[in-house]
Design a protein around this motif. Structure first.
Motif, mmCIF file in Angstrom:
data_model
loop_
_atom_site.group_PDB
_atom_site.id
_atom_site.type_symbol
_atom_site.label_atom_id
_atom_site.label_comp_id
_atom_site.label_asym_id
_atom_site.label_seq_id
_atom_site.Cartn_x
_atom_site.Cartn_y
_atom_site.Cartn_z
ATOM 1 N N ARG A 48 0.655 -1.281 0.185
ATOM 2 C CA ARG A 48 -0.050 0.241 -0.247
ATOM 3 C C ARG A 48 0.817 1.223 0.086
ATOM 4 N NH1 ARG A 48 -3.862 2.475 -2.180
ATOM 5 N NH2 ARG A 48 -4.513 4.370 -0.872
ATOM 6 N N LEU A 49 1.939 1.293 0.591
ATOM 7 C CA LEU A 49 2.802 2.474 0.754
ATOM 8 C C LEU A 49 3.211 2.765 -0.358
ATOM 9 C CD1 LEU A 49 4.226 4.306 3.111
ATOM 10 C CD2 LEU A 49 6.241 2.618 2.672
ATOM 11 N N GLU A 54 3.975 10.481 -0.843
ATOM 12 C CA GLU A 54 4.939 10.734 0.071
ATOM 13 C C GLU A 54 4.577 12.375 1.135
ATOM 14 O OE1 GLU A 54 9.372 11.434 1.611
ATOM 15 O OE2 GLU A 54 8.997 10.913 -0.359
ATOM 16 N N PHE A 59 0.000 7.947 4.157
ATOM 17 C CA PHE A 59 1.574 7.485 4.036
ATOM 18 C C PHE A 59 2.341 7.601 5.218
ATOM 19 C CE2 PHE A 59 6.074 8.084 3.115
ATOM 20 C CZ PHE A 59 6.309 7.557 2.057
ATOM 21 N N ILE A 62 0.963 4.624 7.475
ATOM 22 C CA ILE A 62 1.763 3.453 7.272
ATOM 23 C C ILE A 62 3.126 3.225 7.228
ATOM 24 C CG2 ILE A 62 1.747 1.841 5.185
ATOM 25 C CD1 ILE A 62 -0.840 2.747 4.095
ATOM 26 N N ARG A 63 3.745 4.320 7.184
ATOM 27 C CA ARG A 63 5.195 4.199 7.394
ATOM 28 C C ARG A 63 5.669 3.922 8.771
ATOM 29 N NH1 ARG A 63 9.447 8.675 7.494
ATOM 30 N NH2 ARG A 63 11.346 7.719 6.256
ATOM 31 N N ASP A 104 12.044 2.746 2.921
ATOM 32 C CA ASP A 104 12.021 3.646 1.768
ATOM 33 C C ASP A 104 12.423 3.282 0.762
ATOM 34 O OD1 ASP A 104 10.846 5.354 3.680
ATOM 35 O OD2 ASP A 104 12.763 6.606 3.975
#
Length: 288
Positions: A48-49, A54, A59, A62-63, A104
């Motif tokens: 999903r990310l 960003e 975002f 989830i991160r 990332d």
């Protein structure tokens, strides 16, 4: 705790909604999710990310969740470095930076498990931390690695010889020249530093400190003011002139190397540098 049903729901996109556009499970405490469930959920959240922009709230959610889900991975890697003497919490913090970089950079299309990708990233970040902060002065990496090799060789030979080995014995044992061994021994002195305020003679309180008996004014200090004055002048130069100065004086490239990189002759580079330095010198004299 994530149940098997919850994991299936996560894979199929069924669960508590994060936004109206997507459905992902909301975890009350991601750090308490079992390792097996964390791997499954990480795959779902990473998928999903990659589809999100960003900086958006989703975002970030989830991160951050991915980071918390995989903190146990950081602690697992950090335990390998426990003997280094640093606080475990500091090592974990550095390892978390490696985890964030792994999140990332991870690419689901590579069909590699996230843990397989993340562990080298975490370990690499921790090793870089020790390499950059463990030395009191800058020492080339080759000599840093040689210090470790020498330390092991000293321990091994000392057991055999029943005394500390000489540089010649170390050189023969490691298959190195005696000069290389001596360089490594000298470099080892850069790993730690003592305070200049330590008394020269610990048994003599009137002996004074090392700083009181050695050293003097560094003549290079005279150039500090000039460097401060040069900084705004260099900022006014064109992009090509700044590039030439950086290549010549920061990267220490020769005029021939600069010419090869920029497609110019060595003579042309010499003239350009001479012109730039003359201009800077003239501005300095005017401002003096």
């Amino acid at each position: 705790m994530i149940t098997e049903e919850g994991t299936r729901n996560a894979r199929s996109g069924i669960g508590n909604p994060v936004t109206a556009e997507t459905r992902l499970p909301v975890l009350e405490d991601p750090t308490k999710v079992a390792a097996r469930d964390a791997r499954e959920l990480s795959r779902v959240f990473l998928g999903r990310l990659g589809a999100l922009e960003e900086g958006t709230p989703e975002f970030q959610y989830i991160r951050n969740t991915l980071i918390e889900l995989n903190l146990s991975l950081v602690r697992f890697v950090a335990t390998r470095f426990r003997s280094r003497g640093d606080e475990m919490e500091d090592i974990v913090q550095v390892g978390t930076v490696g985890l964030i970089k792994a999140i990332d950079r991870f690419d689901l299309t590579r069909e590699v498990e996230f843990t397989t990708f993340a562990i080298p990233c975490i370990a690499g970040e921790i090793k870089r931390y020790f390499r950059d902060t463990g030395w009191a002065v800058h020492v080339p990496r080759r000599l840093q690695e040689l210090r470790i090799t020498l330390a092991k060789a000293v321990d091994e030979l000392a057991q055999v010889l029943d005394t500390d080995p000489t540089p010649a014995e170390l050189a023969a044992y490691l298959g190195l020249s005696e000069q290389e061994v001596r360089q490594g021994i000298v470099a080892s002195n850069g790993y730690t530093a003592s305070s200049l305020d330590v008394p020269l003679d610990r048994d003599d309180e009137a002996g004074g400190s090392y700083a009181e008996h050695h050293g003097g004014t560094d003549p290079a200090l005279d150039g500090v003011e000039d460097m401060a004055a040069l900084k705004p002048l260099i900022a006014r130069l064109g992009e090509r002139d700044r590039l030439l100065l950086r290549m010549r004086f920061r990267e220490e490239m020769t005029q021939s190397q600069i010419g090869l990189a920029l497609g110019l002759s060595q003579m042309h580079v010499s003239r350009l540098l001479s012109h730039i330095l003359t201009r800077l010198r003239g501005h300095l004299l005017l401002d003096a």
